[in-house]
Design a protein around this motif. Structure first.
Motif, mmCIF file in Angstrom:
data_model
loop_
_atom_site.group_PDB
_atom_site.id
_atom_site.type_symbol
_atom_site.label_atom_id
_atom_site.label_comp_id
_atom_site.label_asym_id
_atom_site.label_seq_id
_atom_site.Cartn_x
_atom_site.Cartn_y
_atom_site.Cartn_z
ATOM 1 N N GLN A 114 0.872 -1.182 0.000
ATOM 2 C CA GLN A 114 0.000 0.000 0.000
ATOM 3 C C GLN A 114 0.906 1.229 0.000
ATOM 4 O O GLN A 114 1.760 1.386 0.867
ATOM 5 C CB GLN A 114 -0.926 0.035 1.218
ATOM 6 N N ILE A 123 -3.216 10.637 -8.437
ATOM 7 C CA ILE A 123 -3.602 9.316 -8.949
ATOM 8 C C ILE A 123 -4.739 9.526 -9.934
ATOM 9 O O ILE A 123 -5.721 10.213 -9.636
ATOM 10 C CB ILE A 123 -4.089 8.379 -7.816
ATOM 11 N N ARG A 128 -8.514 1.160 -11.627
ATOM 12 C CA ARG A 128 -9.267 0.149 -10.889
ATOM 13 C C ARG A 128 -8.372 -1.070 -10.661
ATOM 14 O O ARG A 128 -7.350 -1.251 -11.316
ATOM 15 C CB ARG A 128 -10.526 -0.270 -11.667
ATOM 16 N N VAL A 154 -2.057 -3.092 -10.532
ATOM 17 C CA VAL A 154 -2.783 -2.555 -9.380
ATOM 18 C C VAL A 154 -3.506 -3.697 -8.688
ATOM 19 O O VAL A 154 -4.306 -4.410 -9.305
ATOM 20 C CB VAL A 154 -3.792 -1.480 -9.826
ATOM 21 N N VAL A 157 -7.729 -0.494 -5.149
ATOM 22 C CA VAL A 157 -7.867 0.942 -4.898
ATOM 23 C C VAL A 157 -9.018 1.128 -3.921
ATOM 24 O O VAL A 157 -10.087 0.557 -4.102
ATOM 25 C CB VAL A 157 -8.111 1.735 -6.206
ATOM 26 N N ILE A 195 -10.313 7.886 -5.096
ATOM 27 C CA ILE A 195 -9.205 7.042 -4.623
ATOM 28 C C ILE A 195 -8.486 7.718 -3.466
ATOM 29 O O ILE A 195 -8.020 8.844 -3.566
ATOM 30 C CB ILE A 195 -8.216 6.762 -5.760
ATOM 31 N N ILE A 198 -3.967 3.234 -2.694
ATOM 32 C CA ILE A 198 -3.732 2.337 -3.823
ATOM 33 C C ILE A 198 -2.695 1.292 -3.432
ATOM 34 O O ILE A 198 -1.702 1.604 -2.772
ATOM 35 C CB ILE A 198 -3.282 3.118 -5.080
#
Length: 236
Positions: A114, A123, A128, A154, A157, A195, A198
């Motif tokens: 994280q 961001i 997604r 990713v 999020v 967001i 992330i």
């Protein structure tokens, strides 16, 4: 007269015998060639990123055994249910590193990190879980630059309320698996929050490079959505 007939018969027998030997030779050569060829799995046509592979997407092709590597998938049943991590070209051997059954989990040599809020300058709100992003470093002391040469996966999020950002009525990952670009686009427009956090799948070396660059406070990250996550087919 008998001698001529015997000579003709002998010549005919010799010719037939030679033809038989040659036919057997050709058959043996063909069998050897077939033994030296093996089947590998290939896509029937271009397949975009995020597609969940089905039997209708795949077929097999023959390659010389010497050209086959352990990374090539040789059984269609093994590939069914996998998701594509990058676009696949028509009739190219399907390699294991190009597909994954659990795309959100860290790969070999990776961990899920994280990213601290204080490390982030911006961001893209289109990001997604499951997307690939490009990470840039904006540094007050030096020129801004791309932090990693390759795209980063990713893992998740979240909003400030610790909720995964998505459209509950039209989940982005489901649309991605179905290769439904219109629904993927709609889910990004109608998502349920901004967001706040992330999570990225990084190797140890990538995390240490990121942490070293940002912990002084002068450099921050710009995390951008990579267009190829949705649009690579339109650009081809």
């Amino acid at each position: 007269m008998n001698r001529r007939r015997q000579a003709a018969i002998s010549l005919t027998a010799a010719v037939l015998s030679g033809m038989l030997v040659y036919a057997v030779y050709l058959l043996q050569v063909r069998q050897i060639e077939m033994q030296e060829m093996s089947e590998v799995v290939v896509p029937k046509k271009f397949i975009s990123t995020g597609t969940k592979l089905e039997a209708a997407h795949l077929t097999t092709a023959f390659l010389p055994r010497s050209a086959i590597t352990p990374e090539m998938i040789t059984s269609v049943s093994e590939a069914i249910g996998m998701e594509t991590s990058i676009p696949l070209g028509s009739n190219e051997p399907l390699l294991r590193w190009k597909v994954d059954k659990y795309r959100l989990l860290p790969g070999k040599g990776q961990s899920t990190f994280q990213i601290p809020r204080e490390y982030v300058k911006s961001i893209s709100n289109g990001i997604r879980a499951g997307d690939e992003v490009v990470v840039y470093l904006s540094d007050e002391a030096t020129l801004s630059r791309k932090l990693f040469p390759d795209a980063i996966r990713v893992a998740g999020v979240k909003t400030a309320a610790n909720l995964e950002i998505d459209n509950p009525k039209n989940p982005n990952l489901l649309s991605m698996a179905n290769d439904d670009k219109e629904s993927m686009y709609a889910s990004r427009r109608d998502a349920n929050g901004t967001i706040d956090a992330i999570n990225l799948n990084l190797t140890d070396a990538q995390w240490l490079e990121l942490d070293t660059a940002c912990k002084g406070g002068t450099a921050k990250l710009i995390i951008a959505f990579q267009a190829s996550s949705i649009q690579e087919e339109e650009y081809r």
